[in-house]
Design an enzyme around this catalytic site. Structure first.
Site, short mmCIF file in Angstrom:
data_model
loop_
_atom_site.label_atom_id
_atom_site.label_comp_id
_atom_site.label_asym_id
_atom_site.label_seq_id
_atom_site.Cartn_x
_atom_site.Cartn_y
_atom_site.Cartn_z
N HIS A 1 0.83 -1.21 0.00
CA HIS A 1 0.00 0.00 0.00
C HIS A 1 0.86 1.26 0.00
O HIS A 1 1.99 1.26 0.46
CB HIS A 1 -1.04 -0.01 1.14
CG HIS A 1 -0.53 0.26 2.52
ND1 HIS A 1 -0.76 -0.59 3.57
CD2 HIS A 1 0.16 1.29 3.05
CE1 HIS A 1 -0.24 -0.08 4.67
NE2 HIS A 1 0.34 1.06 4.38
N GLU B 1 -5.09 0.65 0.10
CA GLU B 1 -4.92 -0.79 0.30
C GLU B 1 -5.13 -1.52 -1.03
O GLU B 1 -5.66 -0.94 -1.99
CB GLU B 1 -5.95 -1.27 1.34
CG GLU B 1 -5.80 -0.62 2.71
CD GLU B 1 -4.67 -1.25 3.55
OE1 GLU B 1 -3.71 -1.80 2.98
OE2 GLU B 1 -4.74 -1.15 4.79
C1 GLP Z 1 1.26 3.48 7.15
C2 GLP Z 1 1.21 4.79 6.36
C3 GLP Z 1 1.99 4.68 5.07
C4 GLP Z 1 3.35 4.11 5.37
C5 GLP Z 1 3.22 2.72 5.92
C6 GLP Z 1 4.55 2.05 6.20
O1 GLP Z 1 0.31 2.58 6.75
N1 GLP Z 1 -0.13 5.20 6.05
O2 GLP Z 1 2.05 5.95 4.48
O3 GLP Z 1 4.12 4.09 4.20
O4 GLP Z 1 2.51 2.82 7.15
O5 GLP Z 1 5.01 2.46 7.45
P1 GLP Z 1 6.48 2.24 7.97
O6 GLP Z 1 7.32 3.21 7.23
O7 GLP Z 1 6.41 2.55 9.42
O8 GLP Z 1 6.84 0.83 7.68
#
Ligand code: GLP
Length: 240
Positions: free
Chosen positions: A137, A142
């Site tokens: 995503h 999603e």
């Molecule tokens: C969330 C955010 C996304 C992000 C993703 C991954 O779902 N809405 O924008 O890219 O998490 O997060 P992380 O960088 O903490 O793995």
């Protein structure tokens, strides 16, 4: 799609920050599309360091964020509004009035999405920063989200709720819904910089870069954008 593989998270963060800082130096009125999550934190730290050491100014910069949890007010410590203030805005000279996020506590989600879409129609991002969900995503788009989607109310998948629960006291506290820019809002950016780190993202990175373009892996759609730079560490790139 340009893919840069770095040794580690630090190098990834430095490279991403260099691109963003370059854009701001070149255009002090730049519009930055920003993201939350653990992936861009290091990028923001490098921007803060550069601001303090080299004086890069964000006084005339405007920002639009990808998404926000539904039900959390801007002062809730798990809201993305709070994340942006504590991880970036409070440490640079940006005018908070120039920063924008969807409002997760708006009483009418549909009206809030309409407001944000109208705003985005007037604010083409010079660069959109993205992280990557382990299911592919982007923002909170999603699997299955249509390519022409704009800001909308999202029911988060179990996978995302589980992934994001690490930042909450318990999984029960993770909001079940979010407001997110759609794929179309992301693709309108003049350029896109994605930061990805860690083995748990390797499968999604492979699909995004080498797989077919499918709404089942939303990030694969980025193959259609002319100026995407994916900066990933060795672990995230391990299946390429
Ligand atoms: C969330 C955010 C996304 C992000 C993703 C991954 O779902 N809405 O924008 O890219 O998490 O997060 P992380 O960088 O903490 O793995």
């Amino acid at each position: 799609m340009k893919v840069i593989v770095t040794e580690n998270y630090q190098e990834m963060s430095q490279k991403a920050a260099e691109i963003i800082i370059g854009i701001v130096k070149n255009n002090p009125n730049a519009i930055l599309g920003l993201a939350t999550g653990s992936s861009p934190i290091g990028t923001y730290q490098n921007m803060i360091k550069d601001h303090k050491e080299n004086g890069t100014s964000y006084k005339s910069v405007k920002t639009v964020n990808l998404d926000e949890y539904v039900g959390l007010t801007a002062d809730h410590d798990q809201s993305y509004a709070y994340f942006m203030r504590t991880n970036l805005f409070d440490s640079i000279d940006i005018d908070l009035a120039n920063t924008n996020l969807p409002c997760g506590s708006a009483p009418d989600a549909k009206a809030e999405c309409d407001r944000y879409n109208a705003l985005l129609a007037t604010m083409q991002q010079d660069v959109q920063v993205l992280g990557l969900g382990s299911n592919g995503h982007i923002g909170f788009n999603e699997p299955g989200t249509p390519l022409d989607s704009v800001t909308h109310l999202v029911d988060l998948t179990e996978n995302t709720i589980k992934d994001n629960s690490r930042l909450f006291a318990s999984i029960d506290e993770v909001p079940r819904q979010a407001l997110s820019m759609g794929i179309k809002n992301i693709m309108q950016a003049k350029s896109i910089v994605m930061v990805v780190s860690g083995k748990n993202k390797a499968q999604a990175v492979k699909g995004m870069v080498q797989g077919e373009i499918t709404t089942e892996l939303p990030a694969s759609v980025l193959q259609l954008h002319p100026f995407v730079t994916v900066i990933c560490d060795k672990d995230a790139a391990s299946l390429l």
